[in-house]
Design an enzyme around this catalytic site. Structure first.
Site, PDB file in Angstrom:
ATOM      1  N   ARG A  56       0.880  -1.226   0.149  1.00 31.51           N
ATOM      2  CA  ARG A  56      -0.100   0.128   0.041  1.00 31.51           C
ATOM      3  C   ARG A  56       0.798   1.343   0.002  1.00 31.51           C
ATOM      4  O   ARG A  56       0.362   2.396  -0.353  1.00 31.51           O
ATOM      5  CB  ARG A  56      -0.847   0.028   1.310  1.00 31.51           C
ATOM      6  N   TYR A 110      -9.539  16.951 -20.016  1.00 31.77           N
ATOM      7  CA  TYR A 110     -10.498  15.682 -19.639  1.00 31.77           C
ATOM      8  C   TYR A 110     -11.522  15.993 -18.869  1.00 31.77           C
ATOM      9  O   TYR A 110     -11.616  16.755 -17.794  1.00 31.77           O
ATOM     10  CB  TYR A 110      -9.538  14.615 -19.032  1.00 31.77           C
ATOM     11  N   ASP A 182      -0.981  17.152 -17.541  1.00 31.06           N
ATOM     12  CA  ASP A 182      -1.300  15.832 -17.876  1.00 31.06           C
ATOM     13  C   ASP A 182      -0.891  15.838 -19.278  1.00 31.06           C
ATOM     14  O   ASP A 182      -1.430  16.401 -20.261  1.00 31.06           O
ATOM     15  CB  ASP A 182      -2.812  15.914 -18.004  1.00 31.06           C
ATOM     16  N   LYS A 207      -3.281   4.459 -20.781  1.00 26.73           N
ATOM     17  CA  LYS A 207      -3.309   4.679 -22.227  1.00 26.73           C
ATOM     18  C   LYS A 207      -1.937   4.216 -22.924  1.00 26.73           C
ATOM     19  O   LYS A 207      -1.463   3.123 -23.025  1.00 26.73           O
ATOM     20  CB  LYS A 207      -3.637   6.137 -22.566  1.00 26.73           C
TER      21      LYS A 207
END
Length: 396
Positions: A56, A110, A182, A207
């Site tokens: 984690r 986005y 981004d 992507k």
């Protein structure tokens, strides 16, 4: 012989993609690191002389290895892999802001990022001013004494605008804020954003970095101190990447340069082919001289990317028929895979916006986004030709 991280910066991007973060070479050892599925690792206390490892925390061997490869490709001190692109962008912004703080962001973003900024962060007392990223003076004009981050996207999704990074960078510097970007559509193959002054380079690794439509992941690269702050936020919100997904992501990144070279080439060929076809009102790709940012893209980018968009005569109904009649290309959301993917932002990434809001952002009904894959270009042209004929009932 152990890998030398310092040597990565002296090697080409293609070599870094294949070798950065690799396991130490030793007789009988694996050339490819195994998947370490363990959630926890032996550790009794600081006296063990080792770091506390816990998946984690993002320091499982697979998580560390893929992060090292991301940093090597971006040319940054450090990097972090996360569970998704939205985890990457939200953890970055939460790490640098608190209640009462302010963000300046480009208006073309986005859809989920826009919703995060406009709907979710205000609930936490964090406000955002959206500006026209094509107006160099807008960035500095929007600053306040509480501005902590400036956010850009390049190229923008799905309109593929390419804006000069310098005005946003200079505004961030003047305010003592970070510049976050981004860069999912560009990838480090087409631009190394840190070289242009970006502090937090963000990707939806789902992507192009992964590249095979078989994983969900995110990434952020930047200075070690900033990545440390984002890592602490990730631990609190639980956005760490699964070790097996980290392994898949690293596998995909080994072929990123060769894939992007073909994505760039196929997308431009398709954009040129679509231009002038009856029934196609507009073709959008930064590599076309008709694109409003063609000169900026040619100056900043090493390749114009694997994305193109078209606007069909006949609006949404024509776009629906076009997508329904594809055979080689797949009508599906997302992008960046080896297969060509086609989608309509009005149904997917920008579905939360009204038709008027989408049109104001350059996304009218009839807008179709195409992620060019690695198929034969002539096969794709034939597929799109038949889909156009079915959608528009005109000879093509």
């Amino acid at each position: 012989m152990a890998p030398d991280p310092a040597a990565d910066g002296r090697r080409s991007l293609a070599t870094r993609a294949v070798h950065a973060g690799r396991p130490e070479a030793q007789p009988g050892g694996p050339v490819v690191a195994p998947i370490v599925r363990s959630s926890t690792f032996h550790w009794a206390g600081p006296g063990d002389g080792a770091e506390l490892l816990y998946s984690r925390y993002g320091n499982n061997p697979n998580q560390r290895s893929v992060a090292a490869r991301i940093a090597a490709l971006e040319g940054t001190e450090s990097a972090l892999a996360l569970a998704s692109g939205m985890a990457a962008i939200s953890m970055t912004l939460l790490a640098v802001t608190r209640a009462g703080d302010h963000i300046v962001a480009g208006r073309q973003l986005y859809g989920a990022t826009h919703t995060l900024l406009a709907g979710e962060l205000p609930r936490r007392g964090i406000t955002t001013t959206f500006v026209d990223p094509g107006d160099p003076g807008a960035w500095r004009a929007a600053l306040t004494p509480r501005t902590r981050a400036v956010l850009i996207e390049l190229p923008t999704n799905p309109t593929l605008r390419v804006f000069d990074i310098a005005p946003a960078r200079d505004a961030a510097r003047s305010a003592g804020a970070i510049l976050a970007a981004d860069m999912t559509f560009a990838t480090p193959v087409n631009i190394r954003a840190a070289e242009h002054g970006v502090d937090a380079v963000i990707h939806s690794a789902t992507k192009y970095l992964g590249g095979h439509s078989d994983l969900i992941a995110g990434a952020v690269a930047g200075p070690a101190e900033l990545i440390g702050r984002i890592t602490r936020m990730m631990k609190l919100y639980g956005g760490s990447i699964d070790p097996q997904t980290a392994w898949l992501l690293e596998r995909g990144m080994r072929t990123l340069p060769v894939r992007m070279e073909r994505h760039n080439r196929v997308a431009l060929a398709l954009a040129e082919w679509f231009t002038g076809l009856e029934g196609v009102r507009r073709v959008i790709h930064p590599g076309l001289p008709s694109h409003p940012d063609h000169d900026v893209a040619a100056r900043m980018l090493d390749g114009c990317g694997g994305m193109l968009s078209i606007v069909l005569e006949g609006g949404g109904e024509a776009a629906d028929r076009f997508c329904a009649n594809l055979e080689v290309a797949a009508a599906a959301p997302s992008l960046g895979g080896v297969e060509t993917l086609v989608s309509q932002p009005r149904h997917t990434s920008h579905a939360d916006l009204s038709p008027a809001e989408r049109s104001a952002r350059g996304i009218p009904d009839g807008f179709v986004r195409i992620s060019a894959g690695l198929e034969d270009v002539e096969d794709l042209k034939a597929d799109f030709r038949e889909a156009l004929a079915a959608a528009l009932s005109v000879p093509v």
